[in-house]
Design a protein around this motif. Structure first.
Motif, PDB file in Angstrom:
ATOM      1  N   GLY A  95       0.810  -1.214   0.000  1.00 46.13           N
ATOM      2  CA  GLY A  95       0.000   0.000   0.000  1.00 46.13           C
ATOM      3  C   GLY A  95       0.839   1.258   0.000  1.00 46.13           C
ATOM      4  O   GLY A  95       2.048   1.236  -0.210  1.00 46.13           O
ATOM      5  N   GLU A  96       0.190   2.348   0.237  1.00 46.07           N
ATOM      6  CA  GLU A  96       0.853   3.648   0.240  1.00 46.07           C
ATOM      7  C   GLU A  96       1.670   3.792   1.519  1.00 46.07           C
ATOM      8  O   GLU A  96       1.125   3.740   2.616  1.00 46.07           O
ATOM      9  N   ALA A  97       2.964   3.961   1.360  1.00 48.01           N
ATOM     10  CA  ALA A  97       3.867   4.047   2.506  1.00 48.01           C
ATOM     11  C   ALA A  97       4.356   5.482   2.692  1.00 48.01           C
ATOM     12  O   ALA A  97       4.163   6.343   1.841  1.00 48.01           O
ATOM     13  N   GLY A  98       4.999   5.710   3.832  1.00 48.08           N
ATOM     14  CA  GLY A  98       5.530   7.031   4.127  1.00 48.08           C
ATOM     15  C   GLY A  98       4.908   7.596   5.390  1.00 48.08           C
ATOM     16  O   GLY A  98       4.078   6.947   6.029  1.00 48.08           O
ATOM     17  N   PRO A  99       5.295   8.808   5.794  1.00 50.85           N
ATOM     18  CA  PRO A  99       4.729   9.423   6.991  1.00 50.85           C
ATOM     19  C   PRO A  99       3.206   9.439   6.937  1.00 50.85           C
ATOM     20  O   PRO A  99       2.607   9.737   5.893  1.00 50.85           O
ATOM     21  N   SER A 100       2.573   9.139   8.037  1.00 51.66           N
ATOM     22  CA  SER A 100       1.117   8.982   8.054  1.00 51.66           C
ATOM     23  C   SER A 100       0.385  10.252   7.629  1.00 51.66           C
ATOM     24  O   SER A 100      -0.685  10.169   7.015  1.00 51.66           O
ATOM     25  N   ASP A 101       0.955  11.409   7.945  1.00 51.20           N
ATOM     26  CA  ASP A 101       0.256  12.642   7.575  1.00 51.20           C
ATOM     27  C   ASP A 101       0.329  12.920   6.077  1.00 51.20           C
ATOM     28  O   ASP A 101      -0.310  13.857   5.585  1.00 51.20           O
TER      29      ASP A 101
END
Length: 254
Positions: A95-101
């Motif tokens: 899925g889409e990864a990276g900082p939650s914001d």
């Protein structure tokens, strides 16, 4: 070929990695296998490989996010071999990864759709068929991430895979009286295309390897054999479990 003689199984996410190896293993142990994934070419090649080895397989390509696709998988098993005994709901996405914001609502929802909702939709249609055949086994692929270990940057993945454990327990309680066992496997890092794409440098590979007490990552076959155990009659009194197959990643942080 003596652990799944005469059994019929569905395996989703079968075009590569754990799903592909598990489908081949099920077939080698005597099961007829309906293999599912989006990529038709890879599924057809897998069926040809299974049949060349003396096994039985059928392919149904489609999108696990669509309820009709799960109905088609079950219908194929029944049309081809008259029943369904086992389902391995393995399809998944990082899925889409990276900082939650920075994760979009659509990206978060898609991870839930592929990893969690699709597993529910599969079980929804698999369970009645398995019960009609006298009982059997449903298995989900979760992960140690979000259960016994946390990483930053994978909130959607962790949440969706952790949700599978709750689904496993709820369905195990619901279907246990009807001789349907429901379990989840929780792998650590596994040497698949996804793993190699995510860990494309020696430093990244060393970091991931170091997370595991065994100081290596799993082969897909090692996870597939845990799935085979849960699918087989050898696990006849095991249901509702979150079975760690993580090389000790859950017990070490260094």
């Amino acid at each position: 070929m003596d652990r799944l003689p005469g059994k019929v199984a569905i395996v989703t996410g079968a075009s590569a990695g754990i799903g592909r190896v598990t489908a081949k293993l099920f077939a080698s142990e005597g099961a007829g296998v309906v293999v599912g994934a989006r990529r038709r070419g890879e599924l057809d090649a897998l069926v040809a490989e299974i049949e060349a080895a003396g096994g039985k397989a059928a392919a149904v390509a489609g999108d696990v996010r669509e309820e009709a696709y799960h109905q088609a998988l079950v219908a194929t098993a029944i049309e081809r071999w008259g029943k369904l005994d086992i389902a391995f709901n393995n399809a998944g996405t990082l899925g889409e990864a990276g900082p939650s914001d920075g994760v979009s609502a659509a990206g978060f929802s898609d991870a839930l759709a592929v990893n969690l909702t699709a597993a529910f939709l599969g079980a929804k249609h698999q369970a009645p068929a398995i019960i009609a055949a006298g009982g059997g086994s449903i298995i989900f692929t979760s992960t140690f991430v979000g259960y016994s270990f946390a990483f930053s940057g994978v909130a959607a993945y962790a949440a969706s895979k952790a949700g599978l454990i709750g689904l496993t327990q709820a369905l195990a309680a619901e279907y246990g009286p009807r001789n349907l066992r429901v379990n989840a496997v929780l792998p650590g890092a596994v040497d698949t295309d996804m793993y190699r794409d995510m860990n494309d440098t020696p430093d990244k590979q060393a970091f991931v390897t170091g997370l595991h007490a065994l100081k290596r990552v799993a082969t897909p076959d090692e996870v597939a054999r845990a799935v085979l155990f849960l699918a087989s009659d050898e696990a006849s009194f095991i249901t509702g479990t979150a079975s760690l197959v993580d090389g000790g990643a859950s017990i070490t942080r260094t």
